[in-house]
Design an enzyme around this catalytic site. Structure first.
Site, PDB file in Angstrom:
ATOM      1  NE  ARG A  51      -4.189  20.701 -28.783  1.00  0.00           N
ATOM      2  CZ  ARG A  51      -4.007  19.469 -28.144  1.00  0.00           C
ATOM      3  NH1 ARG A  51      -2.682  19.894 -26.872  1.00  0.00           N
ATOM      4  NH2 ARG A  51      -4.203  18.155 -28.398  1.00  0.00           N
ATOM      5  CG  ASP A  53      -3.658  30.119 -26.250  1.00  0.00           C
ATOM      6  OD1 ASP A  53      -2.950  28.546 -25.799  1.00  0.00           O
ATOM      7  OD2 ASP A  53      -2.697  30.634 -24.947  1.00  0.00           O
ATOM      8  NE  ARG A 200      -2.057  35.544 -23.992  1.00  0.00           N
ATOM      9  CZ  ARG A 200      -2.954  34.468 -23.227  1.00  0.00           C
ATOM     10  NH1 ARG A 200      -3.128  34.001 -23.603  1.00  0.00           N
ATOM     11  NH2 ARG A 200      -2.959  35.345 -22.318  1.00  0.00           N
TER      12      ARG A 200
END
Length: 248
Positions: A51, A53, A200
């Site tokens: 998934r 973001d 990140r």
């Protein structure tokens, strides 16, 4: 029933991420499933390798779906790209064995993160990179990367508060390329899997080390404490790309 594998690229800035959210058309999965329904006449659930973001991008996302359609792969590519918006592209379609699963069969992934490191912003890359105005110390960041490579519990470098599943992952390599202080800098991470927002947060921590806001000892401290707040800030979504998913 046929099992079809898709290789996709997309610009995620106008979407709420990969995962379908109710009836919203602002997800990658939702857009793909709507097009597949039009193309095949079937209600199809597509499975992605992971998934991504909201606001993040992909050059090599992989997904699969089951269908009774008799369309050949080349026809599927042409029809889907004609029906999809221009910011989602089907790069390849392949018929695969029935047991293939885009998520469960994935053995690893490569992500890249792009930082525009200059006092002057960029008009063209502002939606696809993180603007850092302070000069980055490449040597400090590379030394910090050595601490991150290998098998570790990355809970403290994730957005997970806690997890019933293992948070141990292996990073095979982290490369930093480019010209810090004058233009684009590319971070490339390869590993067997990544936790929610892990790339990140790692990049945000490396940038903090590169600017001198943190020392590389923070990495050891986060591994020891497993506390997210001790790591650097989460780098913005727009600089992140899923480059490739690896299968045996």
């Amino acid at each position: 029933m046929r099992n079809i594998k898709l290789t996709l690229e997309y610009d995620g800035r106008c979407y709420l991420g990969w995962q379908r959210l109710g009836d919203s058309e602002k997800t990658i999965q939702g857009k793909l499933e709507a097009v597949l329904k039009q193309m095949t006449g079937e209600t199809i659930e597509i499975v992605g390798s992971g998934r991504t973001d909201a606001g993040t991008h992909a050059r090599g996302q992989v997904a699969n779906f089951k269908t009774e359609s008799t369309m050949i792969p080349e026809e599927m590519v042409a029809v889907m790209n004609r029906m999809l918006p221009g910011d989602i592209v089907v790069k390849a379609v392949q018929e695969v064995p029935e047991r293939f699963h885009a998520r469960y069969n994935a053995k690893g992934k490569q992500y890249s993160y792009w930082v525009w490191n200059s006092p002057i912003p960029t008009a063209f890359e502002r939606h696809h990179s993180f603007h850092v105005t302070q000069p980055l110390d490449l040597a400090k960041m590379e030394a910090a990367c050595e601490k991150l490579v290998g098998k570790h519990d990355f809970l403290g470098f994730s957005a997970l508060k806690k997890s019933k599943k293992s948070t141990i992952r292996t990073i095979d390599s982290i490369k930093i390329e480019g010209d810090p202080g004058t233009g684009m800098v590319q971070f490339t991470l390869v590993g067997n899997g990544f936790l929610h927002k892990m790339v990140r947060i790692i990049v945000g921590t490396l940038v903090a080390i590169g600017t001198g806001a943190m020392e590389d000892t923070v990495i050891d401290e986060v591994f020891a404490s497993k506390v997210r707040m001790e790591a650097g800030e989460t780098a913005p979504a727009q600089g992140l790309y899923l480059d490739e998913v690896f299968y045996q």
